[in-house]
Design a protein around this motif. Structure first.
Motif, PDB file in Angstrom:
ATOM      1  N   ARG A  44     -24.549  27.916  26.078  1.00 33.44           N
ATOM      2  CA  ARG A  44     -23.783  26.893  26.802  1.00 33.44           C
ATOM      3  C   ARG A  44     -24.692  25.877  27.495  1.00 33.44           C
ATOM      4  O   ARG A  44     -24.203  24.918  28.102  1.00 33.44           O
ATOM      5  N   LEU A  45     -25.986  26.089  27.428  1.00 34.09           N
ATOM      6  CA  LEU A  45     -26.931  25.159  28.060  1.00 34.09           C
ATOM      7  C   LEU A  45     -27.320  24.105  27.030  1.00 34.09           C
ATOM      8  O   LEU A  45     -28.220  24.305  26.215  1.00 34.09           O
ATOM      9  N   ASN A  46     -26.629  22.993  27.048  1.00 33.74           N
ATOM     10  CA  ASN A  46     -26.896  21.961  26.050  1.00 33.74           C
ATOM     11  C   ASN A  46     -26.653  20.570  26.622  1.00 33.74           C
ATOM     12  O   ASN A  46     -26.237  20.417  27.768  1.00 33.74           O
ATOM     13  N   THR A  47     -26.915  19.564  25.806  1.00 35.32           N
ATOM     14  CA  THR A  47     -26.801  18.169  26.241  1.00 35.32           C
ATOM     15  C   THR A  47     -25.634  17.451  25.576  1.00 35.32           C
ATOM     16  O   THR A  47     -25.665  16.232  25.402  1.00 35.32           O
ATOM     17  N   LEU A  48     -24.601  18.189  25.201  1.00 37.06           N
ATOM     18  CA  LEU A  48     -23.459  17.557  24.530  1.00 37.06           C
ATOM     19  C   LEU A  48     -22.745  16.543  25.410  1.00 37.06           C
ATOM     20  O   LEU A  48     -22.037  15.669  24.905  1.00 37.06           O
ATOM     21  N   PHE A  49     -22.928  16.648  26.724  1.00 41.72           N
ATOM     22  CA  PHE A  49     -22.272  15.696  27.617  1.00 41.72           C
ATOM     23  C   PHE A  49     -22.750  14.271  27.378  1.00 41.72           C
ATOM     24  O   PHE A  49     -21.997  13.323  27.571  1.00 41.72           O
ATOM     25  N   TRP A  50     -23.993  14.108  26.980  1.00 41.48           N
ATOM     26  CA  TRP A  50     -24.508  12.741  26.792  1.00 41.48           C
ATOM     27  C   TRP A  50     -25.120  12.496  25.414  1.00 41.48           C
ATOM     28  O   TRP A  50     -25.614  11.420  25.139  1.00 41.48           O
ATOM     29  N   HIS A  51     -25.078  13.483  24.520  1.00 44.05           N
ATOM     30  CA  HIS A  51     -25.566  13.292  23.160  1.00 44.05           C
ATOM     31  C   HIS A  51     -24.431  13.528  22.160  1.00 44.05           C
ATOM     32  O   HIS A  51     -23.739  14.539  22.236  1.00 44.05           O
ATOM     33  N   ASP A  52     -24.274  12.600  21.234  1.00 50.53           N
ATOM     34  CA  ASP A  52     -23.272  12.729  20.171  1.00 50.53           C
ATOM     35  C   ASP A  52     -23.985  13.204  18.910  1.00 50.53           C
ATOM     36  O   ASP A  52     -24.723  12.442  18.275  1.00 50.53           O
ATOM     37  N   LEU A  53     -23.773  14.459  18.553  1.00 49.27           N
ATOM     38  CA  LEU A  53     -24.454  15.016  17.398  1.00 49.27           C
ATOM     39  C   LEU A  53     -24.044  14.360  16.092  1.00 49.27           C
ATOM     40  O   LEU A  53     -24.750  14.482  15.085  1.00 49.27           O
ATOM     41  N   ASN A  54     -22.927  13.673  16.100  1.00 48.65           N
ATOM     42  CA  ASN A  54     -22.468  13.001  14.888  1.00 48.65           C
ATOM     43  C   ASN A  54     -23.115  11.633  14.700  1.00 48.65           C
ATOM     44  O   ASN A  54     -22.757  10.893  13.780  1.00 48.65           O
ATOM     45  N   ARG A  55     -24.060  11.303  15.570  1.00 44.51           N
ATOM     46  CA  ARG A  55     -24.841  10.072  15.424  1.00 44.51           C
ATOM     47  C   ARG A  55     -26.320  10.428  15.398  1.00 44.51           C
ATOM     48  O   ARG A  55     -27.063  10.193  16.351  1.00 44.51           O
ATOM     49  N   PRO A  56     -26.798  10.996  14.312  1.00 48.85           N
ATOM     50  CA  PRO A  56     -28.191  11.462  14.231  1.00 48.85           C
ATOM     51  C   PRO A  56     -29.219  10.339  14.346  1.00 48.85           C
ATOM     52  O   PRO A  56     -30.398  10.613  14.597  1.00 48.85           O
ATOM     53  N   GLU A  57     -28.771   9.100  14.164  1.00 46.15           N
ATOM     54  CA  GLU A  57     -29.700   7.970  14.277  1.00 46.15           C
ATOM     55  C   GLU A  57     -30.355   7.932  15.660  1.00 46.15           C
ATOM     56  O   GLU A  57     -31.455   7.383  15.818  1.00 46.15           O
ATOM     57  N   TYR A  58     -29.701   8.512  16.656  1.00 43.62           N
ATOM     58  CA  TYR A  58     -30.262   8.565  18.014  1.00 43.62           C
ATOM     59  C   TYR A  58     -31.626   9.244  18.009  1.00 43.62           C
ATOM     60  O   TYR A  58     -32.503   8.926  18.813  1.00 43.62           O
ATOM     61  N   TRP A  59     -31.806  10.200  17.095  1.00 45.69           N
ATOM     62  CA  TRP A  59     -33.049  10.966  17.033  1.00 45.69           C
ATOM     63  C   TRP A  59     -34.016  10.402  15.991  1.00 45.69           C
ATOM     64  O   TRP A  59     -34.925  11.102  15.543  1.00 45.69           O
ATOM     65  N   GLY A  60     -33.816   9.147  15.616  1.00 43.81           N
ATOM     66  CA  GLY A  60     -34.781   8.466  14.770  1.00 43.81           C
ATOM     67  C   GLY A  60     -34.564   8.601  13.274  1.00 43.81           C
ATOM     68  O   GLY A  60     -35.432   8.212  12.485  1.00 43.81           O
ATOM     69  N   PHE A  61     -33.422   9.116  12.858  1.00 46.09           N
ATOM     70  CA  PHE A  61     -33.140   9.222  11.422  1.00 46.09           C
ATOM     71  C   PHE A  61     -32.545   7.925  10.901  1.00 46.09           C
ATOM     72  O   PHE A  61     -31.889   7.177  11.637  1.00 46.09           O
ATOM     73  N   ALA A  62     -32.763   7.661   9.626  1.00 50.17           N
ATOM     74  CA  ALA A  62     -32.184   6.471   9.004  1.00 50.17           C
ATOM     75  C   ALA A  62     -30.658   6.642   8.904  1.00 50.17           C
ATOM     76  O   ALA A  62     -30.141   7.758   8.918  1.00 50.17           O
ATOM     77  N   ARG A  63     -29.967   5.522   8.790  1.00 55.64           N
ATOM     78  CA  ARG A  63     -28.509   5.556   8.669  1.00 55.64           C
ATOM     79  C   ARG A  63     -28.120   6.413   7.469  1.00 55.64           C
ATOM     80  O   ARG A  63     -28.559   6.159   6.331  1.00 55.64           O
ATOM     81  N   ASN A  64     -27.336   7.450   7.719  1.00 56.64           N
ATOM     82  CA  ASN A  64     -26.843   8.374   6.702  1.00 56.64           C
ATOM     83  C   ASN A  64     -27.941   9.192   6.019  1.00 56.64           C
ATOM     84  O   ASN A  64     -27.704   9.801   4.970  1.00 56.64           O
ATOM     85  N   GLN A  65     -29.121   9.240   6.633  1.00 57.21           N
ATOM     86  CA  GLN A  65     -30.118  10.212   6.156  1.00 57.21           C
ATOM     87  C   GLN A  65     -29.634  11.622   6.483  1.00 57.21           C
ATOM     88  O   GLN A  65     -29.918  12.572   5.764  1.00 57.21           O
ATOM     89  N   VAL A  66     -28.889  11.728   7.586  1.00 61.07           N
ATOM     90  CA  VAL A  66     -28.325  13.008   8.009  1.00 61.07           C
ATOM     91  C   VAL A  66     -26.814  12.964   7.828  1.00 61.07           C
ATOM     92  O   VAL A  66     -26.156  12.009   8.265  1.00 61.07           O
ATOM     93  N   THR A  67     -26.267  13.991   7.215  1.00 64.45           N
ATOM     94  CA  THR A  67     -24.813  14.120   7.090  1.00 64.45           C
ATOM     95  C   THR A  67     -24.348  15.316   7.901  1.00 64.45           C
ATOM     96  O   THR A  67     -24.605  16.469   7.532  1.00 64.45           O
TER      97      THR A  67
END
Length: 389
Positions: A44-67
């Protein structure tokens, strides 16, 4: 005037009593499975409050490199996952990938990224099983995916176990092994990859999951291209006698010297995670090929590097019918070890039919940064046979 000693008595008593009292409360609560699993898994210790896992581009991935998509386990849990394309493959199909709708896929089989995995007869997949606490993209985990995909042709499948991140359910030993097995089943039966083109990489808690998953499939006669355990441990009761959470919070180490008390609390541990025994079983069941790599950082402050020694000893011993005591095994291992001047080493055991067990102690990286070590990428390459002449 009060004596000087009495002036210090109360502050000293408080400074000693408060941490001891908190530790006693921690031990008491830890005896209950509900609290114990929250302490152990930290799901339960996570950053989901401010990170959207469905937008991997936040972590430097190319658009749709991650599905982002989900898997379903045999007991009905929904497991959140990322399929990460290797950048060289992405570059060749960039226009089609850019045109794909970004975000979570309700049916990954209809995506371009899935087609690039399934239709490639040479595709290789790394299944990544992370440690405790957080979610699929927390901490250095995205960097570890980048390390594997930025310049190689390896696809990566990363999952969040049940109860972690966006996955449903509550974590347990049996449950996490089912989650890892679900990832493998998807890779083999949906994406169509043979086990010979799959490497399973686990870090910390993920090494225990990897060992359990490998044993599960070895009992079915299924052998993977490789198993890579980073910062692993032999079994949970033994580990907790020396483990320090975050590198400074002790678990059972304060009572380690009192053996009856230590064993008393070890009996309350619900999930045993007997990785050493499971690896020995995997080795004994190997009929064609096994590449087992154990990687640990010398400066790991959470899980001591001698835990990988225990894993290596148990796995290597399973290659022979001989039983060696500690001293004899150490002498035998030394003959198979290359030691470096910085205190690190590589030990390699080769056995029939085609078994290679390799233990490597690297100088830096700590508990989590070791995932970014070149030793990990090299272990993946060796698993896929790229070191063959």
């Amino acid at each position: 005037m009060a004596p000087r000693a009495s002036q210090w008595a109360v502050p000293v008593a408080i400074s000693l009593g408060v941490p001891i009292g908190l530790y006693v409360v921690f031990l008491f609560l830890g005896a209950f499975p509900f609290f114990q699993r929250h302490f152990l898994y930290g799901h339960r210790l996570n950053t989901l409050f401010w990170h959207d896992l469905n937008r991997p581009e936040y972590w430097g991935f190319a658009r749709n490199q991650v599905t982002p998509f989900s898997l379903t386990t045999v007991d009905g849990e929904t497991i959140y996952a990322w399929h990460i394309l290797p950048l060289p493959t992405y570059l060749k199909h960039e226009d089609r990938l850019q045109a794909q709708k970004p975000g979570f896929s309700n049916d990954i089989t209809k995506t371009e990224s899935y087609r690039l995995l399934k239709d490639d007869p040479e595709a290789r997949l790394v299944i990544s099983l992370h440690g405790n606490v957080g979610h699929i993209a927390q901490g250095l985990r995205p960097d570890s995916y980048h390390t594997l995909t930025d310049s190689s042709r390896y696809h990566v499948l990363a999952i969040d176990y049940r109860g972690f991140g966006k996955s449903t359910g509550t974590p347990s030993e049996a449950g996490l092994i089912q989650d890892g097995a679900a990832a493998v089943d998807w890779a083999m039966h949906v994406a169509g990859l043979p086990a010979s083109r799959i490497v399973i990489v686990g870090q910390s808690l993920g090494t225990a999951v990897t060992s359990g998953v490998a044993e599960h499939f070895a009992m079915q006669g299924i052998e993977f291209a490789g198993l890579i355990l980073i910062a692993g441990f032999s079994n949970l009761p033994t580990l907790l006698s020396s483990y320090t959470a975050a590198g400074f919070i002790p678990v059972l180490s304060p009572i380690r010297a009192i053996l009856p008390l230590l064993r008393f609390f070890q009996n309350f541990i619900v999930d045993k995670w007997k990785s050493a025994d499971r690896l020995a079983h995997v080795v004994s069941l190997t009929r064609t090929r096994l590449r087992l790599s154990l990687i640990h950082a010398k400066d790991d402050l959470e899980i001591p590097c001698h835990e990988s020694d225990a894993l290596f000893q148990t796995a290597a011993s399973a290659t022979s019918d001989r039983t060696l005591d500690e001293r004899s095994f150490s002498s035998w291992k030394e003959q198979k070890t290359l030691r470096r001047d910085d205190g690190t080493f590589v030990a390699i055991v080769n056995a029939e039919p085609d078994i290679v067990i390799r233990q490597e102690l690297v100088p830096y990286g700590g508990h989590n940064g070791v995932m970014l070590s070149s030793a990990v990428s090299l272990a993946v390459m060796r698993s896929f046979g790229l070191d063959a002449s």
